[in-house]
Design a protein around this motif. Sequence first.
Motif, PDB file in Angstrom:
ATOM      1  N   ALA A   1      12.766 -36.267  -3.120  1.00 43.97           N
ATOM      2  CA  ALA A   1      13.116 -35.575  -1.873  1.00 43.97           C
ATOM      3  C   ALA A   1      12.721 -36.423  -0.660  1.00 43.97           C
ATOM      4  O   ALA A   1      13.486 -36.543   0.301  1.00 43.97           O
ATOM      5  CB  ALA A   1      12.440 -34.213  -1.818  1.00 43.97           C
ATOM      6  N   ALA A   2      11.554 -37.029  -0.706  1.00 49.19           N
ATOM      7  CA  ALA A   2      11.094 -37.884   0.385  1.00 49.19           C
ATOM      8  C   ALA A   2      12.014 -39.090   0.550  1.00 49.19           C
ATOM      9  O   ALA A   2      12.334 -39.503   1.676  1.00 49.19           O
ATOM     10  CB  ALA A   2       9.662 -38.335   0.134  1.00 49.19           C
ATOM     11  N   ALA A   3      12.485 -39.652  -0.560  1.00 53.39           N
ATOM     12  CA  ALA A   3      13.405 -40.791  -0.499  1.00 53.39           C
ATOM     13  C   ALA A   3      14.738 -40.387   0.130  1.00 53.39           C
ATOM     14  O   ALA A   3      15.340 -41.164   0.876  1.00 53.39           O
ATOM     15  CB  ALA A   3      13.622 -41.356  -1.897  1.00 53.39           C
ATOM     16  N   GLU A   4      15.208 -39.182  -0.157  1.00 52.69           N
ATOM     17  CA  GLU A   4      16.455 -38.695   0.452  1.00 52.69           C
ATOM     18  C   GLU A   4      16.310 -38.564   1.964  1.00 52.69           C
ATOM     19  O   GLU A   4      17.199 -38.947   2.718  1.00 52.69           O
ATOM     20  CB  GLU A   4      16.865 -37.354  -0.153  1.00 52.69           C
ATOM     21  N   VAL A   5      15.179 -38.021   2.410  1.00 49.40           N
ATOM     22  CA  VAL A   5      14.927 -37.906   3.851  1.00 49.40           C
ATOM     23  C   VAL A   5      14.888 -39.298   4.470  1.00 49.40           C
ATOM     24  O   VAL A   5      15.476 -39.548   5.528  1.00 49.40           O
ATOM     25  CB  VAL A   5      13.617 -37.132   4.127  1.00 49.40           C
ATOM     26  N   ALA A   6      14.214 -40.238   3.805  1.00 49.32           N
ATOM     27  CA  ALA A   6      14.080 -41.606   4.317  1.00 49.32           C
ATOM     28  C   ALA A   6      15.416 -42.339   4.379  1.00 49.32           C
ATOM     29  O   ALA A   6      15.571 -43.280   5.155  1.00 49.32           O
ATOM     30  CB  ALA A   6      13.094 -42.389   3.463  1.00 49.32           C
ATOM     31  N   SER A   7      16.388 -41.900   3.586  1.00 51.74           N
ATOM     32  CA  SER A   7      17.699 -42.552   3.639  1.00 51.74           C
ATOM     33  C   SER A   7      18.457 -42.178   4.912  1.00 51.74           C
ATOM     34  O   SER A   7      19.372 -42.887   5.315  1.00 51.74           O
ATOM     35  CB  SER A   7      18.526 -42.207   2.401  1.00 51.74           C
ATOM     36  N   SER A   8      18.073 -41.081   5.551  1.00 54.71           N
ATOM     37  CA  SER A   8      18.746 -40.645   6.775  1.00 54.71           C
ATOM     38  C   SER A   8      17.967 -40.964   8.044  1.00 54.71           C
ATOM     39  O   SER A   8      18.562 -41.252   9.074  1.00 54.71           O
ATOM     40  CB  SER A   8      18.986 -39.134   6.732  1.00 54.71           C
ATOM     41  N   TRP A   9      16.645 -40.843   7.976  1.00 51.69           N
ATOM     42  CA  TRP A   9      15.819 -41.008   9.175  1.00 51.69           C
ATOM     43  C   TRP A   9      14.628 -41.912   8.903  1.00 51.69           C
ATOM     44  O   TRP A   9      14.173 -42.038   7.766  1.00 51.69           O
ATOM     45  CB  TRP A   9      15.299 -39.650   9.643  1.00 51.69           C
ATOM     46  N   ALA A  10      14.089 -42.488   9.958  1.00 49.56           N
ATOM     47  CA  ALA A  10      12.866 -43.281   9.847  1.00 49.56           C
ATOM     48  C   ALA A  10      11.721 -42.337   9.485  1.00 49.56           C
ATOM     49  O   ALA A  10      11.558 -41.275  10.099  1.00 49.56           O
ATOM     50  CB  ALA A  10      12.567 -43.975  11.168  1.00 49.56           C
TER      51      ALA A  10
END
Length: 70
Positions: free
Chosen positions: A30-39
């Motif tokens: 889940a954290a990696a998915e967030v990181a794919s969109s935002w810093a």
Amino acid sequence: MEPIDPIHLSEPCLVVLDITGLDEETVQAAAAEVASSWATSGSPRVRRVPGEPGVTARLYADLRRSGTSR
């Protein structure tokens, strides 16, 4: 979890996300998915709370800046 430090929310578009999942792999995904969109603040440290199901992690994100897949 520790209280949220006001510096992490000092400007518009800065967010603090507490992610809870069944296991560490789910939370990291889940954290990696967030990181794919935002810093973000990177891979979060996962914590277990005795007596509570699952694991939790805190992630800081800046919605003004793009992440790794844009």
